[in-house]
Design a protein around this motif. Structure first.
Motif, PDB file in Angstrom:
ATOM      1  N   LYS A   1      -4.049 -12.095  -1.748  1.00 14.13           N
ATOM      2  CA  LYS A   1      -3.847 -12.921  -0.556  1.00 14.13           C
ATOM      3  C   LYS A   1      -2.372 -13.017  -0.162  1.00 14.13           C
ATOM      4  N   PRO A   2      -1.732 -11.878   0.040  1.00 12.47           N
ATOM      5  CA  PRO A   2      -0.313 -11.920   0.406  1.00 12.47           C
ATOM      6  C   PRO A   2      -0.128 -12.308   1.875  1.00 12.47           C
ATOM      7  N   ASP A   3       1.034 -12.901   2.153  1.00 10.52           N
ATOM      8  CA  ASP A   3       1.361 -13.256   3.542  1.00 10.52           C
ATOM      9  C   ASP A   3       1.905 -12.043   4.287  1.00 10.52           C
ATOM     10  N   ILE A   4       2.466 -11.149   3.512  1.00 13.81           N
ATOM     11  CA  ILE A   4       3.095  -9.970   4.123  1.00 13.81           C
ATOM     12  C   ILE A   4       2.502  -8.718   3.485  1.00 13.81           C
ATOM     13  N   LEU A   5       2.077  -7.811   4.321  1.00 11.95           N
ATOM     14  CA  LEU A   5       1.518  -6.556   3.807  1.00 11.95           C
ATOM     15  C   LEU A   5       2.425  -5.408   4.231  1.00 11.95           C
ATOM     16  N   ILE A   6       2.739  -4.562   3.276  1.00  6.52           N
ATOM     17  CA  ILE A   6       3.645  -3.462   3.581  1.00  6.52           C
ATOM     18  C   ILE A   6       2.945  -2.138   3.281  1.00  6.52           C
ATOM     19  N   PHE A   7       2.910  -1.286   4.285  1.00  8.29           N
ATOM     20  CA  PHE A   7       2.281   0.034   4.139  1.00  8.29           C
ATOM     21  C   PHE A   7       3.366   1.094   4.249  1.00  8.29           C
ATOM     22  N   ASP A   8       3.359   1.999   3.289  1.00  3.76           N
ATOM     23  CA  ASP A   8       4.309   3.107   3.354  1.00  3.76           C
ATOM     24  C   ASP A   8       3.553   4.375   3.739  1.00  3.76           C
ATOM     25  N   GLU A   9       3.807   4.836   4.923  1.00  2.00           N
ATOM     26  CA  GLU A   9       3.172   6.062   5.435  1.00  2.00           C
ATOM     27  C   GLU A   9       1.670   6.080   5.129  1.00  2.00           C
ATOM     28  N   PRO A  10       0.920   5.148   5.655  1.00  3.85           N
ATOM     29  CA  PRO A  10      -0.494   5.056   5.267  1.00  3.85           C
ATOM     30  C   PRO A  10      -1.344   6.235   5.739  1.00  3.85           C
ATOM     31  N   THR A  11      -0.870   6.943   6.733  1.00  3.79           N
ATOM     32  CA  THR A  11      -1.707   8.038   7.252  1.00  3.79           C
ATOM     33  C   THR A  11      -1.186   9.409   6.837  1.00  3.79           C
ATOM     34  N   ALA A  12      -0.122   9.418   6.065  1.00  9.15           N
ATOM     35  CA  ALA A  12       0.522  10.698   5.753  1.00  9.15           C
ATOM     36  C   ALA A  12      -0.399  11.659   5.008  1.00  9.15           C
ATOM     37  N   SER A  13      -1.250  11.119   4.156  1.00  3.67           N
ATOM     38  CA  SER A  13      -2.097  12.007   3.355  1.00  3.67           C
ATOM     39  C   SER A  13      -3.502  12.140   3.948  1.00  3.67           C
ATOM     40  N   LEU A  14      -3.692  11.592   5.127  1.00  3.69           N
ATOM     41  CA  LEU A  14      -5.046  11.574   5.689  1.00  3.69           C
ATOM     42  C   LEU A  14      -5.116  12.434   6.938  1.00  3.69           C
TER      43      LEU A  14
ATOM     44  N   VAL B   1       0.884  -1.167   0.000  1.00  2.71           N
ATOM     45  CA  VAL B   1       0.000   0.000   0.000  1.00  2.71           C
ATOM     46  C   VAL B   1       0.919   1.213   0.000  1.00  2.71           C
ATOM     47  N   PHE B   2       0.913   1.909  -1.128  1.00  3.04           N
ATOM     48  CA  PHE B   2       1.846   3.018  -1.285  1.00  3.04           C
ATOM     49  C   PHE B   2       1.303   4.285  -0.622  1.00  3.04           C
ATOM     50  N   GLN B   3       2.251   5.161  -0.320  1.00  2.83           N
ATOM     51  CA  GLN B   3       1.875   6.400   0.359  1.00  2.83           C
ATOM     52  C   GLN B   3       0.839   7.197  -0.453  1.00  2.83           C
ATOM     53  N   ASP B   4       1.077   7.290  -1.772  1.00  2.00           N
ATOM     54  CA  ASP B   4       0.137   8.042  -2.622  1.00  2.00           C
ATOM     55  C   ASP B   4      -0.844   7.100  -3.313  1.00  2.00           C
ATOM     56  N   TYR B   5      -0.959   5.921  -2.802  1.00  2.00           N
ATOM     57  CA  TYR B   5      -1.897   4.877  -3.270  1.00  2.00           C
ATOM     58  C   TYR B   5      -1.535   4.333  -4.651  1.00  2.00           C
ATOM     59  N   HIS B   6      -1.202   5.244  -5.583  1.00  2.00           N
ATOM     60  CA  HIS B   6      -0.884   4.864  -6.968  1.00  2.00           C
ATOM     61  C   HIS B   6      -1.979   4.002  -7.583  1.00  2.00           C
ATOM     62  N   LEU B   7      -3.189   4.476  -7.442  1.00  2.00           N
ATOM     63  CA  LEU B   7      -4.307   3.812  -8.124  1.00  2.00           C
ATOM     64  C   LEU B   7      -4.370   4.347  -9.551  1.00  2.00           C
TER      65      LEU B   7
ATOM     66  N   PRO C   1      -3.443 -14.319  11.956  1.00  2.00           N
ATOM     67  CA  PRO C   1      -2.273 -15.098  12.413  1.00  2.00           C
ATOM     68  C   PRO C   1      -1.374 -15.574  11.266  1.00  2.00           C
ATOM     69  N   GLU C   2      -1.880 -15.540  10.060  1.00  3.05           N
ATOM     70  CA  GLU C   2      -1.065 -16.021   8.938  1.00  3.05           C
ATOM     71  C   GLU C   2      -0.534 -14.862   8.089  1.00  3.05           C
ATOM     72  N   ARG C   3      -0.632 -13.689   8.654  1.00  6.06           N
ATOM     73  CA  ARG C   3      -0.193 -12.523   7.884  1.00  6.06           C
ATOM     74  C   ARG C   3       0.628 -11.595   8.773  1.00  6.06           C
ATOM     75  N   CYS C   4       1.631 -11.026   8.155  1.00  2.00           N
ATOM     76  CA  CYS C   4       2.465 -10.042   8.858  1.00  2.00           C
ATOM     77  C   CYS C   4       2.236  -8.694   8.188  1.00  2.00           C
ATOM     78  N   VAL C   5       2.013  -7.673   8.986  1.00  2.00           N
ATOM     79  CA  VAL C   5       1.815  -6.334   8.412  1.00  2.00           C
ATOM     80  C   VAL C   5       2.921  -5.416   8.924  1.00  2.00           C
ATOM     81  N   ILE C   6       3.573  -4.770   7.995  1.00  2.00           N
ATOM     82  CA  ILE C   6       4.643  -3.838   8.366  1.00  2.00           C
ATOM     83  C   ILE C   6       4.224  -2.452   7.888  1.00  2.00           C
TER      84      ILE C   6
END
Lengths: 378, 240
Positions: B163-176, B92-98, B195-200
């Motif tokens: 369905k990733p095992d690892i989720l990575i968020f870059d500054e998820p609240t920076a624009s909110l 999940v990118f900081q600027d979402y990049h949708l 329990p089967e997922r790691c979020v960073i």
């Protein structure tokens, strides 16, 4: 269509302004290229109309002749010599010249006169009115009913006119395969009448038309004619010689080439620039796709598809537009000398592919350069 | 699947050469477990994003190794790393990049499409994930018509759709704004983490620290602290 190409398509067409700009660029370029090349093809085709219409297999001429209407008269012995060559089934003279017709309205109109061999009428046109034997009647002429026919005030069989101060009588109307290049009507008469009516030099034979016994005799006939100091060309060779003359010796070919090149450059500039802007605007998203897990070849496939899709649509629109304009022009100007050929279409298609290739190359380079890390850094 | 999702060993990354050489990360080692919400925090320029990029297979470290589910990712070929990102890691990118020219559901379906899923099937699954993030009714809208928080949730739906095992968020609240930011992180903690997922999450927004299971602090390219948050709000995800 694969799902990833569907994404590529949606990215492209949903950005309406850029998609339209891309299409306009390519359509415009294709339109110009097709128009230029078609006009050139039309002119080249018309320039050889006499050769097509007469239909002889071998044409004997002075080597300095470079187009059908600028013949150099040959002495009679060439005809006699040609007839004596082994492999010649028959050889006949033909006359090409110009005359002035005084119409009933009092106006003058230049005409192209074809004088057919009196004995055989070889090379005669297909009559749509009248009888061919009437050409032997006094002052008889057959008028070609083509786009220029109206310039003779649409004469009917029996119409009289003045031609080079001689009486002329229309005994038949004919049709030919191809109209002439110079926009003047064509009349047929016998060889002897033609040289009587039209002032000429000591020699009068414009060309000698030869029918070989067999196709395999043609090289030998050509060799023998060459020994006489003249040139014997097959129909295709003569057509090519005329085309080469107009292409390389009149500046027409260079002008068309330049216009085509300019059209290509304009189209390439518009499509390349627009496509580049499109890629730049979506660059971060392509980077995001890379980060998500898209491979380089998938992104290349997407960009190539977008460029090819736009190019093909633009090509179709350009060809359609050019064809429509030509049809409209022909409705208004029946003698409009443009024709779309497979060569033109193939050439324009090839140029469009180059446009698509260059445009996508720029985009691909940019997209492959973007690193997913740049997306994180913002 | 073991308990350790990501293991970073003595990661070093520098940019430039000679006098221009800048070391962004200096020997960083840590572990992130499944079922854990790990924050990487620190001031700007502390090396958070560089570290995040290295552990997610985006930026090759100069030294050290990264094990994702026990496999050293930087020993893999680039196409294999791309495959790993596609199948194991969600971003999940900081600027979402949708993609602004695609509908919301098409954006969510992108990882599935990259996984060669049929178009209609991908949209169907995408819709399910939009439902998870509460935006099913906005499936046919373009992202520009959504609020910042909604766009963030679309980005989350896109990240979890594969369905990733690892989720990575870059500054998820920076624009909110603060409230929306909290809601997003609360949503991640309660609906996405399992329990089967790691979020960073990389952030320097201290208002959302209460959701973290662990907080790793960075400064000048060094990990200066790794704290377990025993008072963290628990997860209760039903997704996956």
């Amino acid at each position: 269509m694969s799902s990833i190409l569907k994404i590529a398509l949606k990215l492209l067409v949903n950005d309406r302004s850029k998609f339209i700009a891309l299409l306009v660029g390519i359509t415009f370029a294709v339109f110009l290229m097709i128009m230029m090349m078609s006009m050139f093809s039309g002119i080249l085709s018309r320039s050889s109309s006499s050769v097509y219409n007469v239909g002889a297999k071998i044409w004997v001429m002075d080597p300095a002749v470079n187009n059908a209407t600028s013949s150099i008269p040959m002495p009679d012995y060439v005809l006699s010599s040609a007839r004596s060559i082994n492999g010649v089934k028959y050889a006949v003279p033909i006359y090409f010249g110009n005359a002035l017709v005084k119409l009933k309205s009092g106006a003058y109109q230049a005409v192209s006169v074809v004088g057919l061999d009196d004995a055989t009428l070889y090379g005669r046109p297909e009559l749509i009115e009248g009888k061919i034997e009437d050409i032997y009647a006094e002052s008889a002429f057959i008028v070609v009913k083509d786009a220029e026919f109206k310039k003779l005030e649409s004469p009917a069989v029996g119409t009289e006119f003045e031609i080079n101060d001689h009486r002329g009588l229309v005994v038949g109307l004919a049709k030919v395969a191809s109209g002439g290049l110079f926009g003047i009507p064509t009349v047929y008469t016998t060889y002897n009448r033609a040289i009587t009516y039209i002032p000429s030099m000591r020699f009068t034979t414009s060309y000698i038309l030869i029918e070989p016994k067999h196709e395999s005799d043609i090289p030998f006939i050509q060799q023998q004619i060459k020994k006489l100091g003249y040139q014997a060309l097959t129909r295709d060779q003569f057509v090519r010689k005329i085309s080469d003359f107009y292409t390389y010796q009149t500046g027409m070919g260079m002008n068309v080439l330049m216009m085509t090149a300019i059209s290509f450059i304009v189209g390439l500039s518009i499509s390349g620039q627009t496509f580049y802007t499109f890629i730049l605007e979506n660059l971060e998203r392509f980077g995001a796709l890379k980060a998500i897990g898209a491979k380089g070849n998938e992104l290349i496939k997407m960009i190539l598809f977008q460029a090819s899709f736009t190019a093909l649509i633009g090509y179709g629109l350009g060809v359609g537009l050019a064809s429509a304009l030509m049809i409209l022009a022909k409705l208004r100007l029946p003698s409009y000398a443009a024709q779309v050929t497979y060569t033109n279409l193939t050439f324009a298609f090839f140029m469009v592919l180059i446009m698509a290739g260059v445009s996508s190359y720029i985009g691909i380079r940019k997209v492959l350069q973007i690193q997913p890390f740049d997306i994180f850094r913002g | 699947m073991g308990n350790v999702a990501i293991k970073a060993n003595a990661l070093v990354k520098w940019f430039g050469e000679g006098e221009a050489k800048t070391t962004a990360v200096k020997s960083a080692s840590f572990e992130a477990d499944f079922g854990e919400l790990l924050y990487i925090v620190g001031p700007s320029g502390s090396g958070k994003t560089t570290l995040l990029s290295m552990i997610s297979g985006i930026l090759k470290p100069n030294e050290g190794s990264v094990l994702v589910e026990g496999k050293d990712i930087w020993q893999m070929k680039s196409d294999d790393i791309a495959d790993l990102r596609l199948h194991k890691i969600g971003f999940v990118f900081q600027d979402y990049h949708l993609f602004p020219r695609l509908t919301t559901v098409e954006n969510v379906a992108i990882p599935l499409i990259l996984k060669k899923m049929d178009w209609n099937e991908a949209l169907k699954v995408g819709l399910e994930y939009l439902e998870i993030v509460g935006l099913k009714d906005k499936a046919q809208l373009q992202p520009v018509k959504l609020s910042g928080g909604e766009q963030q949730r679309v980005a989350i739906a896109r990240a979890i759709a594969g369905k990733p095992d690892i989720l990575i968020f870059d500054e998820p609240t920076a624009s909110l704004d603060g409230d929306t930011g909290r809601k997003i992180v609360e949503f991640v903690k309660t609906k996405i983490l399992n329990p089967e997922r790691c979020v960073i999450i990389v952030t320097h927004d201290s208002r959302i620290y209460e959701y973290a299971d662990s907080i790793m602090k960075m400064e000048d390219g060094n990990i200066i602290a790794f704290e377990r948050n025993t008072n963290a709000i628990p997860y209760m995800s039903h997704e996956k």
